[in-house]
Design a protein around this motif. Structure first.
Motif, PDB file in Angstrom:
ATOM      1  N   MET A   1      52.128  16.166  47.507  1.00 37.19           N
ATOM      2  CA  MET A   1      51.916  16.871  48.771  1.00 37.19           C
ATOM      3  C   MET A   1      50.484  16.619  49.221  1.00 37.19           C
ATOM      4  SD  MET A   1      52.686  20.831  49.802  1.00 37.19           S
ATOM      5  CE  MET A   1      51.411  21.506  48.723  1.00 37.19           C
ATOM      6  N   THR A   2      50.306  16.238  50.474  1.00 39.00           N
ATOM      7  CA  THR A   2      48.989  15.902  51.002  1.00 39.00           C
ATOM      8  C   THR A   2      48.159  17.160  51.185  1.00 39.00           C
ATOM      9  OG1 THR A   2      49.958  14.050  52.187  1.00 39.00           O
ATOM     10  CG2 THR A   2      47.775  14.767  52.883  1.00 39.00           C
ATOM     11  N   ARG A   3      46.928  17.078  50.749  1.00 37.13           N
ATOM     12  CA  ARG A   3      46.023  18.225  50.885  1.00 37.13           C
ATOM     13  C   ARG A   3      45.532  18.312  52.327  1.00 37.13           C
ATOM     14  NH1 ARG A   3      42.841  21.416  47.645  1.00 37.13           N
ATOM     15  NH2 ARG A   3      40.880  22.106  48.536  1.00 37.13           N
ATOM     16  N   LEU A   4      45.698  19.472  52.952  1.00 41.39           N
ATOM     17  CA  LEU A   4      45.292  19.653  54.330  1.00 41.39           C
ATOM     18  C   LEU A   4      43.781  19.801  54.427  1.00 41.39           C
ATOM     19  CD1 LEU A   4      47.988  22.156  55.634  1.00 41.39           C
ATOM     20  CD2 LEU A   4      47.824  19.728  56.151  1.00 41.39           C
ATOM     21  N   SER A   5      43.204  19.231  55.489  1.00 38.27           N
ATOM     22  CA  SER A   5      41.778  19.385  55.736  1.00 38.27           C
ATOM     23  C   SER A   5      41.489  20.825  56.160  1.00 38.27           C
ATOM     24  CB  SER A   5      41.339  18.416  56.842  1.00 38.27           C
ATOM     25  OG  SER A   5      40.034  18.725  57.278  1.00 38.27           O
ATOM     26  N   THR A   6      40.259  21.277  55.858  1.00 39.83           N
ATOM     27  CA  THR A   6      39.875  22.623  56.276  1.00 39.83           C
ATOM     28  C   THR A   6      39.534  22.672  57.767  1.00 39.83           C
ATOM     29  OG1 THR A   6      37.576  22.157  55.633  1.00 39.83           O
ATOM     30  CG2 THR A   6      38.996  23.234  54.005  1.00 39.83           C
ATOM     31  N   ASN A   7      39.384  21.500  58.406  1.00 33.59           N
ATOM     32  CA  ASN A   7      39.127  21.477  59.838  1.00 33.59           C
ATOM     33  C   ASN A   7      40.343  22.043  60.575  1.00 33.59           C
ATOM     34  OD1 ASN A   7      36.618  20.246  59.504  1.00 33.59           O
ATOM     35  ND2 ASN A   7      37.505  18.189  59.523  1.00 33.59           N
ATOM     36  N   GLU A  99      57.130  34.114  51.640  1.00 33.16           N
ATOM     37  CA  GLU A  99      57.245  33.760  50.227  1.00 33.16           C
ATOM     38  C   GLU A  99      58.545  33.009  49.934  1.00 33.16           C
ATOM     39  OE1 GLU A  99      54.967  36.455  47.258  1.00 33.16           O
ATOM     40  OE2 GLU A  99      56.173  37.801  48.502  1.00 33.16           O
ATOM     41  N   ALA A 100      59.638  33.442  50.559  1.00 30.54           N
ATOM     42  CA  ALA A 100      60.916  32.771  50.327  1.00 30.54           C
ATOM     43  C   ALA A 100      60.883  31.335  50.836  1.00 30.54           C
ATOM     44  CB  ALA A 100      62.044  33.554  51.008  1.00 30.54           C
ATOM     45  N   GLU A 101      60.311  31.114  52.011  1.00 34.09           N
ATOM     46  CA  GLU A 101      60.261  29.765  52.566  1.00 34.09           C
ATOM     47  C   GLU A 101      59.289  28.879  51.789  1.00 34.09           C
ATOM     48  OE1 GLU A 101      59.486  30.041  56.730  1.00 34.09           O
ATOM     49  OE2 GLU A 101      61.473  30.879  57.193  1.00 34.09           O
ATOM     50  N   ALA A 102      58.180  29.452  51.335  1.00 33.70           N
ATOM     51  CA  ALA A 102      57.246  28.671  50.521  1.00 33.70           C
ATOM     52  C   ALA A 102      57.890  28.260  49.206  1.00 33.70           C
ATOM     53  CB  ALA A 102      55.975  29.471  50.271  1.00 33.70           C
ATOM     54  N   PHE A 103      58.602  29.207  48.585  1.00 30.45           N
ATOM     55  CA  PHE A 103      59.295  28.887  47.334  1.00 30.45           C
ATOM     56  C   PHE A 103      60.335  27.790  47.545  1.00 30.45           C
ATOM     57  CE2 PHE A 103      63.032  29.698  44.593  1.00 30.45           C
ATOM     58  CZ  PHE A 103      62.462  29.425  43.368  1.00 30.45           C
ATOM     59  N   ALA A 104      61.096  27.880  48.639  1.00 32.53           N
ATOM     60  CA  ALA A 104      62.108  26.861  48.911  1.00 32.53           C
ATOM     61  C   ALA A 104      61.469  25.492  49.103  1.00 32.53           C
ATOM     62  CB  ALA A 104      62.905  27.246  50.153  1.00 32.53           C
ATOM     63  N   ARG A 105      60.307  25.457  49.746  1.00 33.31           N
ATOM     64  CA  ARG A 105      59.646  24.171  49.962  1.00 33.31           C
ATOM     65  C   ARG A 105      59.119  23.602  48.646  1.00 33.31           C
ATOM     66  NH1 ARG A 105      54.488  22.975  54.007  1.00 33.31           N
ATOM     67  NH2 ARG A 105      54.367  20.728  53.595  1.00 33.31           N
ATOM     68  N   VAL A 106      58.499  24.451  47.831  1.00 31.31           N
ATOM     69  CA  VAL A 106      57.970  23.984  46.548  1.00 31.31           C
ATOM     70  C   VAL A 106      59.096  23.490  45.650  1.00 31.31           C
ATOM     71  CG1 VAL A 106      56.829  24.760  44.421  1.00 31.31           C
ATOM     72  CG2 VAL A 106      55.883  25.395  46.646  1.00 31.31           C
ATOM     73  N   GLN A 107      60.222  24.180  45.666  1.00 30.24           N
ATOM     74  CA  GLN A 107      61.349  23.776  44.837  1.00 30.24           C
ATOM     75  C   GLN A 107      61.826  22.362  45.159  1.00 30.24           C
ATOM     76  OE1 GLN A 107      61.640  25.767  42.099  1.00 30.24           O
ATOM     77  NE2 GLN A 107      63.805  26.183  42.454  1.00 30.24           N
ATOM     78  N   ARG A 108      61.618  21.929  46.383  1.00 31.08           N
ATOM     79  CA  ARG A 108      62.137  20.634  46.831  1.00 31.08           C
ATOM     80  C   ARG A 108      61.085  19.533  46.856  1.00 31.08           C
ATOM     81  NH1 ARG A 108      64.801  24.777  48.358  1.00 31.08           N
ATOM     82  NH2 ARG A 108      67.045  24.740  48.839  1.00 31.08           N
ATOM     83  N   LEU A 109      59.891  19.833  46.333  1.00 36.59           N
ATOM     84  CA  LEU A 109      58.870  18.792  46.236  1.00 36.59           C
ATOM     85  C   LEU A 109      59.229  17.813  45.126  1.00 36.59           C
ATOM     86  CD1 LEU A 109      55.634  20.946  46.676  1.00 36.59           C
ATOM     87  CD2 LEU A 109      56.586  19.308  48.308  1.00 36.59           C
ATOM     88  N   HIS A 114      55.266  18.201  40.810  1.00 35.46           N
ATOM     89  CA  HIS A 114      55.335  19.305  39.858  1.00 35.46           C
ATOM     90  C   HIS A 114      54.688  18.930  38.524  1.00 35.46           C
ATOM     91  CE1 HIS A 114      57.812  22.289  41.975  1.00 35.46           C
ATOM     92  NE2 HIS A 114      58.403  21.255  42.558  1.00 35.46           N
ATOM     93  N   ALA A 115      54.785  17.669  38.152  1.00 38.02           N
ATOM     94  CA  ALA A 115      54.204  17.233  36.881  1.00 38.02           C
ATOM     95  C   ALA A 115      52.680  17.256  36.920  1.00 38.02           C
ATOM     96  CB  ALA A 115      54.695  15.833  36.532  1.00 38.02           C
ATOM     97  N   ASN A 116      52.100  17.160  38.117  1.00 39.04           N
ATOM     98  CA  ASN A 116      50.643  17.090  38.242  1.00 39.04           C
ATOM     99  C   ASN A 116      50.039  18.346  38.880  1.00 39.04           C
ATOM    100  OD1 ASN A 116      49.877  14.125  37.505  1.00 39.04           O
ATOM    101  ND2 ASN A 116      51.671  13.941  38.822  1.00 39.04           N
TER     102      ASN A 116
END
Length: 299
Positions: A1-7, A99-109, A114-116
């Motif tokens: 997952m690409t890290r978003l810029s703080t800008n 929280e539910a939508e974030a969990f669903a997105r993480v589950q599908r990464l 997940h290994a890193n």
């Protein structure tokens, strides 16, 4: 997952929160209406406080102004309480959905992500994000919006009293808001982002070490894990200390500027009183309005 810029981080966060709130337009409208009602009552309280003092000083009947003050206080309290219940009804399901939508997105990464990634850090980021929505709703809808309305309303009524005092209040308030935004967004927030990120690493290091405790003990890795957590905690302490100190200095600067504003406005009102251009009621109004404005601006 690409890290978003703080800008543009605040712009993205606000857009995300607004999208979630847009799913419950009725509750948002109720909160705004109640906040407007409470704020309008608060703005009028100093006006009738001044009328009450003027009536007493002129030996006129003060009961009319007294009755209006009681009514305004009741309206303000009732509207505030109802707005709190409305914000609860808005925020809890919003946090639940986030929280539910974030969990669903993480589950599908992907599996390599997940290994890193620290599982503990990911959990901490999701829960912190959900609770940040609670803080954001309180700040924007229950603090910032009423503060802006009270600021504009008080400056308007001060301008009616004496246009010079209204101008001083407007310029001073603009300087205070500019100072607050500059310090908060440009100085405190960057440090807070770093300390929050390090806090997530602490949670990740703890969670993953405890989860893998059997493997750690099988290889006598307890000292290594202690040392690793010590490094993470040391960096966390440094970043958190810097964030809290910046917040303290920022608060000091804002409190000082608020007192300067109060001194300038009240001093102008006292000069008008000394010249016979204002009575006791007007002075009481200015003092009451400044106290209320100070309380709102501190938020």
């Amino acid at each position: 997952m690409t890290r978003l810029s703080t800008n543009g981080a605040f712009r993205r966060v606000l857009a995300f929160a607004f999208r979630l709130w847009a799913r419950r337009p009725g509750l948002v409208a109720a909160v705004l209406l109640l906040v407007l009602t409470s704020t309008a009552a608060d703005i009028m309280i100093p006006v009738f406080t001044g009328r009450l003092v003027a009536a007493v000083s002129e030996t006129a009947s003060p009961w009319g102004a007294f009755g209006v003050l009681l009514g305004l206080g009741a309206v303000s309290i009732a509207a505030k309480i109802l707005s709190y219940f409305s914000i609860i009804a808005l925020t809890v399901p919003t946090m639940q959905v986030a929280e539910a939508e974030a969990f669903a997105r993480v589950q599908r990464l992907p599996a390599d992500w997940h290994a890193n990634a620290f599982a503990g850090s990911t959990v901490r980021q999701i829960t912190r994000g959900a609770w940040a929505l609670d803080d954001m709703a309180d700040v924007l809808l229950l603090a910032l919006l009423p503060s802006m309305l009270v600021l504009l309303g008080t400056i308007g009524t001060l301008t009616v009293f004496r246009w010079e005092i209204g101008a001083v209040a407007a310029v001073g308030a603009a300087l205070i808001l500019g100072l607050s935004l500059t310090l908060t967004l440009g100085w405190v927030a960057p440090a807070a982002r770093l300390s929050n990120a390090q806090d997530s690493r602490v949670s990740g290091a703890l969670a993953d070490a405890i989860t893998s405790n059997a493997v750690v003990r099988a290889h006598a890795g307890e000292p290594r894990e202690d040392e690793r957590l010590g490094r993470v905690l040391s960096k966390w302490a440094s970043r958190t200390r810097r964030t809290w100190r910046r917040g303290t200095w920022s608060g000091l600067a804002q409190d000082t500027s608020l007192w300067c504003l109060r001194a300038a406005v009240l001093g102008g009102a006292l000069l008008a009183f000394a010249r016979g251009l204002a009575g006791a009621g007007e002075i009481a109004y200015v003092v009451s309005a400044l106290g209320m404005l100070d309380g709102y601006l501190r938020q």
